[in-house]
Motif scaffolding. Structure first.
Motif, PDB file in Angstrom:
ATOM      1  N   ARG A   2       0.812  -1.210   0.000  1.00 54.33           N
ATOM      2  CA  ARG A   2       0.000   0.000   0.000  1.00 54.33           C
ATOM      3  C   ARG A   2       0.851   1.267   0.000  1.00 54.33           C
ATOM      4  N   ALA A   3       2.106   1.144  -0.404  1.00 52.79           N
ATOM      5  CA  ALA A   3       3.006   2.296  -0.423  1.00 52.79           C
ATOM      6  C   ALA A   3       2.516   3.333  -1.429  1.00 52.79           C
ATOM      7  N   ARG A   4       2.672   4.585  -1.052  1.00 54.26           N
ATOM      8  CA  ARG A   4       2.299   5.707  -1.915  1.00 54.26           C
ATOM      9  C   ARG A   4       3.521   6.612  -2.062  1.00 54.26           C
ATOM     10  N   ALA A   5       3.684   7.188  -3.244  1.00 53.53           N
ATOM     11  CA  ALA A   5       4.755   8.159  -3.479  1.00 53.53           C
ATOM     12  C   ALA A   5       4.251   9.186  -4.473  1.00 53.53           C
ATOM     13  N   ASN A   6       4.325  10.441  -4.097  1.00 55.26           N
ATOM     14  CA  ASN A   6       3.938  11.546  -4.979  1.00 55.26           C
ATOM     15  C   ASN A   6       5.060  12.569  -5.027  1.00 55.26           C
ATOM     16  N   MET A   7       5.290  13.139  -6.207  1.00 53.99           N
ATOM     17  CA  MET A   7       6.115  14.328  -6.332  1.00 53.99           C
ATOM     18  C   MET A   7       5.151  15.498  -6.204  1.00 53.99           C
ATOM     19  N   VAL A   8       5.369  16.353  -5.197  1.00 48.94           N
ATOM     20  CA  VAL A   8       4.472  17.477  -4.950  1.00 48.94           C
ATOM     21  C   VAL A   8       5.264  18.766  -5.131  1.00 48.94           C
ATOM     22  N   ARG A   9       4.696  19.680  -5.913  1.00 47.06           N
ATOM     23  CA  ARG A   9       5.341  20.964  -6.196  1.00 47.06           C
ATOM     24  C   ARG A   9       4.479  22.088  -5.628  1.00 47.06           C
ATOM     25  N   PHE A  10       5.112  22.972  -4.856  1.00 46.48           N
ATOM     26  CA  PHE A  10       4.419  24.072  -4.189  1.00 46.48           C
ATOM     27  C   PHE A  10       4.899  25.404  -4.758  1.00 46.48           C
ATOM     28  N   ALA A  11       3.972  26.318  -5.045  1.00 48.19           N
ATOM     29  CA  ALA A  11       4.333  27.690  -5.385  1.00 48.19           C
ATOM     30  C   ALA A  11       4.818  28.381  -4.111  1.00 48.19           C
ATOM     31  N   PRO A  12       5.570  29.483  -4.224  1.00 52.79           N
ATOM     32  CA  PRO A  12       6.003  30.189  -3.030  1.00 52.79           C
ATOM     33  C   PRO A  12       4.818  30.484  -2.100  1.00 52.79           C
ATOM     34  N   GLY A  48       5.103  22.942   3.471  1.00 53.82           N
ATOM     35  CA  GLY A  48       4.910  23.798   2.311  1.00 53.82           C
ATOM     36  C   GLY A  48       6.190  24.506   1.933  1.00 53.82           C
ATOM     37  N   ALA A  49       6.032  25.490   1.042  1.00 48.64           N
ATOM     38  CA  ALA A  49       7.166  26.243   0.506  1.00 48.64           C
ATOM     39  C   ALA A  49       7.428  27.496   1.328  1.00 48.64           C
ATOM     40  N   ALA A  50       8.678  27.928   1.333  1.00 47.79           N
ATOM     41  CA  ALA A  50       9.027  29.227   1.904  1.00 47.79           C
ATOM     42  C   ALA A  50       8.313  30.310   1.091  1.00 47.79           C
ATOM     43  N   PRO A  51       8.149  31.501   1.651  1.00 52.83           N
ATOM     44  CA  PRO A  51       7.384  32.537   0.950  1.00 52.83           C
ATOM     45  C   PRO A  51       8.026  33.056  -0.334  1.00 52.83           C
ATOM     46  N   ASP A  52       9.320  32.828  -0.505  1.00 55.54           N
ATOM     47  CA  ASP A  52      10.014  33.410  -1.654  1.00 55.54           C
ATOM     48  C   ASP A  52      10.612  32.378  -2.615  1.00 55.54           C
ATOM     49  N   ARG A  53      10.234  31.095  -2.484  1.00 48.85           N
ATOM     50  CA  ARG A  53      10.805  30.054  -3.345  1.00 48.85           C
ATOM     51  C   ARG A  53       9.786  28.972  -3.642  1.00 48.85           C
ATOM     52  N   PHE A  54       9.871  28.431  -4.853  1.00 51.10           N
ATOM     53  CA  PHE A  54       9.144  27.209  -5.154  1.00 51.10           C
ATOM     54  C   PHE A  54       9.782  26.082  -4.351  1.00 51.10           C
ATOM     55  N   MET A  55       9.019  25.023  -4.097  1.00 52.42           N
ATOM     56  CA  MET A  55       9.554  23.877  -3.368  1.00 52.42           C
ATOM     57  C   MET A  55       8.939  22.612  -3.951  1.00 52.42           C
ATOM     58  N   ALA A  56       9.752  21.567  -4.035  1.00 55.54           N
ATOM     59  CA  ALA A  56       9.254  20.261  -4.462  1.00 55.54           C
ATOM     60  C   ALA A  56       9.761  19.213  -3.496  1.00 55.54           C
ATOM     61  N   HIS A  57       8.880  18.275  -3.158  1.00 56.41           N
ATOM     62  CA  HIS A  57       9.288  17.144  -2.334  1.00 56.41           C
ATOM     63  C   HIS A  57       8.620  15.876  -2.834  1.00 56.41           C
ATOM     64  N   ILE A  58       9.234  14.758  -2.516  1.00 55.21           N
ATOM     65  CA  ILE A  58       8.608  13.465  -2.736  1.00 55.21           C
ATOM     66  C   ILE A  58       8.003  13.072  -1.390  1.00 55.21           C
ATOM     67  N   ALA A  59       6.687  12.850  -1.391  1.00 55.36           N
ATOM     68  CA  ALA A  59       5.980  12.421  -0.190  1.00 55.36           C
ATOM     69  C   ALA A  59       5.797  10.910  -0.258  1.00 55.36           C
ATOM     70  N   LEU A  60       6.190  10.232   0.807  1.00 58.35           N
ATOM     71  CA  LEU A  60       6.069   8.774   0.901  1.00 58.35           C
ATOM     72  C   LEU A  60       5.208   8.428   2.109  1.00 58.35           C
ATOM     73  N   TRP A  61       4.211   7.612   1.900  1.00 61.86           N
ATOM     74  CA  TRP A  61       3.355   7.158   2.994  1.00 61.86           C
ATOM     75  C   TRP A  61       2.699   5.864   2.581  1.00 61.86           C
ATOM     76  N   GLU A  62       1.945   5.278   3.505  1.00 62.76           N
ATOM     77  CA  GLU A  62       1.308   3.994   3.225  1.00 62.76           C
ATOM     78  C   GLU A  62      -0.184   4.101   3.496  1.00 62.76           C
TER      79      GLU A  62
END
Length: 131
Positions: free
Chosen positions: A34-44, A95-109
């Motif tokens: 049941r592993a989940r993985a998403n690439m999530v991209r946040f605007a500043p 989330g992202a800092a106020p002045d930068r885009f941010m991307a993370h890979i979220a892993l959960w089950e």
């Protein structure tokens, strides 16, 4: 072995996010895996609402500066190459800092996510620390 068809990039819902965020599914396992993985991209300035995961979550920072806070704790800044674990049931946001885009890979089950209220601007703007 098989290639897995990936769904289109999805804009994440305003009910769970402040600001603009998008996700690409990397993997969505079904029982017994049941592993989940998403690439999530946040605007500043974009961020999740407070939430928790039934079995915890790992965030692997890929780009930008991530802000992550557990309920009652300080906001931590995480940078590319760093990973942050939130234990099962721990209420948190990220989330992202106020002045930068941010991307993370979220892993959960599994799908056991408990979405709560939005993070206020005062909470988002509170003091930050580096681990």
């Amino acid at each position: 072995m098989e290639f897995v068809k990936q769904p289109a990039t999805m804009k994440l819902p305003e009910a769970w996010f402040t600001g603009d965020a998008w996700a690409d599914v990397i993997h969505r396992g079904e029982d017994p895996l049941r592993a989940r993985a998403n690439m999530v991209r946040f605007a500043p300035g974009a961020r999740t609402a407070w939430h928790s995961h039934g079995l915890g979550q790992v965030l692997c920072i890929v780009e930008g500066v991530a802000l992550i806070q557990a309920r009652g704790g300080r906001i931590i800044e995480a940078r590319p190459g760093e990973a942050v674990w939130t234990p099962a049931g721990e209420e948190h946001w990220h989330g992202a800092a106020p002045d930068r885009f941010m991307a993370h890979i979220a892993l959960w089950e599994g799908d056991d996510v408990n979405w709560l209220e939005h993070v206020t601007d005062a909470e988002y703007d509170s003091a930050r620390t580096r681990p």
